[in-house]
Design a protein around this motif. Structure first.
Motif, PDB file in Angstrom:
ATOM      1  N   HIS A  19       0.865  -1.184   0.000  1.00  0.00           N
ATOM      2  CA  HIS A  19       0.000   0.000   0.000  1.00  0.00           C
ATOM      3  C   HIS A  19       0.898   1.228   0.000  1.00  0.00           C
ATOM      4  O   HIS A  19       1.603   1.477   0.971  1.00  0.00           O
ATOM      5  CB  HIS A  19      -0.903  -0.032   1.246  1.00  0.00           C
ATOM      6  N   ASP A  60      -4.585   5.741   4.209  1.00  0.00           N
ATOM      7  CA  ASP A  60      -6.024   5.952   4.008  1.00  0.00           C
ATOM      8  C   ASP A  60      -6.645   6.659   5.203  1.00  0.00           C
ATOM      9  O   ASP A  60      -6.342   6.336   6.350  1.00  0.00           O
ATOM     10  CB  ASP A  60      -6.735   4.605   3.796  1.00  0.00           C
ATOM     11  N   HIS A 108     -13.365   7.423   1.410  1.00  0.00           N
ATOM     12  CA  HIS A 108     -12.096   7.665   2.103  1.00  0.00           C
ATOM     13  C   HIS A 108     -11.151   8.439   1.201  1.00  0.00           C
ATOM     14  O   HIS A 108     -11.381   8.553  -0.001  1.00  0.00           O
ATOM     15  CB  HIS A 108     -11.451   6.342   2.534  1.00  0.00           C
ATOM     16  N   HIS A 131      -7.303   8.473  -0.154  1.00  0.00           N
ATOM     17  CA  HIS A 131      -6.008   7.787  -0.267  1.00  0.00           C
ATOM     18  C   HIS A 131      -4.967   8.880  -0.492  1.00  0.00           C
ATOM     19  O   HIS A 131      -5.065   9.665  -1.428  1.00  0.00           O
ATOM     20  CB  HIS A 131      -6.024   6.793  -1.433  1.00  0.00           C
ATOM     21  N   ASP A 168      -7.971   1.085  -0.123  1.00  0.00           N
ATOM     22  CA  ASP A 168      -7.357   1.321  -1.434  1.00  0.00           C
ATOM     23  C   ASP A 168      -7.260   2.755  -1.849  1.00  0.00           C
ATOM     24  O   ASP A 168      -7.430   3.669  -1.081  1.00  0.00           O
ATOM     25  CB  ASP A 168      -8.061   0.530  -2.522  1.00  0.00           C
TER      26      ASP A 168
HETATM   27 ZN   LIG Z   1      -5.119   3.693   0.067  1.00  0.00          ZN
END
Ligand SMILES: [Zn+2]
Length: 327
Positions: free
Chosen positions: A206, A210, A285, A287, A327
């Motif tokens: 990742h 997030d 969300h 990122h 994500d």
């Molecule tokens: Zn993310």
């Protein structure tokens, strides 16, 4: 002839005078009596001396023994305090390595250098003869370690202070706050690093951090810079990229809609767009990525204007313990 003995005075019956007459012992007899008394006296004296020597300390010995015990206890206390001091220094070193040196993009000081030992095995040889040699040597070693590590740490800060001069402009540009309002840290969802893929359920790298937040939540520019991208990206959905100069860029993904446009100059804290659920995303969300010279870096290193050291540690824990990304 009869001999009477009374209190070591001797009498002898004289039939001629019909009297008891006193007999005085010879010089030889007297000598042996004195000698016998003297020997008994000496033996008793030696016995008493030995008894006292083993059973009781002289006042001086008692004092020294007491002082010795006190010194031993004091060494133990000092040793424990040194452990505490080394622990605090360890925290400072970690902060120096993971925060300050990262911000200034200086080369890290490896653990092997920071905590290297001293050359020569007989450095503490002169202490070996002490009665509590182990304790004294261990404590002395800790002091030496502390001194050496402090020296290295102080050099590191010295270097950073040098870099810090004339850095005002650079500091305004480098990402240094969280991209959404996250005072109580409840918005922290998942950190940077190997994480479980939300769709494929496999471990995957990742490249950002997030923040879960309702659709429409303000997203801030985390440093001064210029918007170089504000459009759709395959995985990130509606996405903004800001170039901050000095090799830094930040990326904001899954936006519901944009506020800033390409080419716009933005300042830290300015709203550039709003949280959404666009692109490959499992819920509303943001990122957020920090790119250094084109490569993703751990964004948690770049919140130093926003968080106290305690909050920072707390955030790292939350980000680490959330195994699943959005994500
Ligand atoms: Zn993310």
């Amino acid at each position: 002839m009869r001999l009477f003995k009374s209190r070591k005075i001797y009498y002898l019956y004289n039939p001629n005078t019909l009297n008891y007459e006193r007999v005085y012992p010879s010089a030889k007899d007297r000598f042996f009596v004195v000698l016998r008394h003297l020997s008994i006296g000496i033996v008793i004296g030696i016995g008493v001396f030995i008894l006292f020597m083993y059973a009781f300390d002289s006042p001086m010995e008692a004092l020294l023994r007491k002082e010795n015990k006190l010194l031993e206890t004091q060494y133990e206390i000092l040793s424990r305090r040194l452990d505490d001091a080394l622990q605090i220094l360890d925290d400072i070193q970690q902060r120096d390595e993971n925060l300050y040196r990262a911000i200034f993009q200086t080369e890290s000081i490896p653990e092997s250098v920071r905590k290297s030992g001293f050359g020569g095995s007989n450095r503490y040889e002169h202490l070996m003869t002490l009665s509590h040699a182990e304790l004294v040597i261990a404590t002395t070693k800790k002091i030496d370690m502390l001194r050496k590590q402090l020296y290295i740490q102080s050099n590191s800060f010295e270097e950073l202070i040098g870099l810090g001069k004339n850095m005002e402009e650079r500091n305004k540009c480098i990402p240094a706050i969280q991209p959404v309002s996250n005072k109580d840290l409840r918005q922290t969802a998942s950190g940077y690093g190997m994480r479980l893929d939300p769709i494929y359920r496999t471990l995957r790298f990742h490249s950002g951090m997030d923040f879960s937040a309702p659709v429409g939540t303000d997203i801030y520019a985390t440093g001064n810079g210029k918007v170089i991208f504000a459009s759709w990206k395959q995985s990130n959905g509606n996405c903004i990229v800001i170039d901050h100069g000095y090799g830094f860029q930040t990326l904001y993904g899954h936006l519901s809609h944009f506020k800033a446009k390409v080419g716009q100059v933005v300042t830290r804290g300015e709203v550039i767009g709003y949280v959404g659920n666009t692109g490959k995303s499992t819920g509303p969300h943001l990122h957020y990525e920090v790119l250094v010279k084109g490569r993703p870096d751990n964004p948690s290193k770049y919140y130093y204007m926003d968080l106290t050291p305690e909050e920072y540690d707390q955030m790292l824990q939350i980000a680490e313990n959330h195994g699943q990304v959005m994500d």
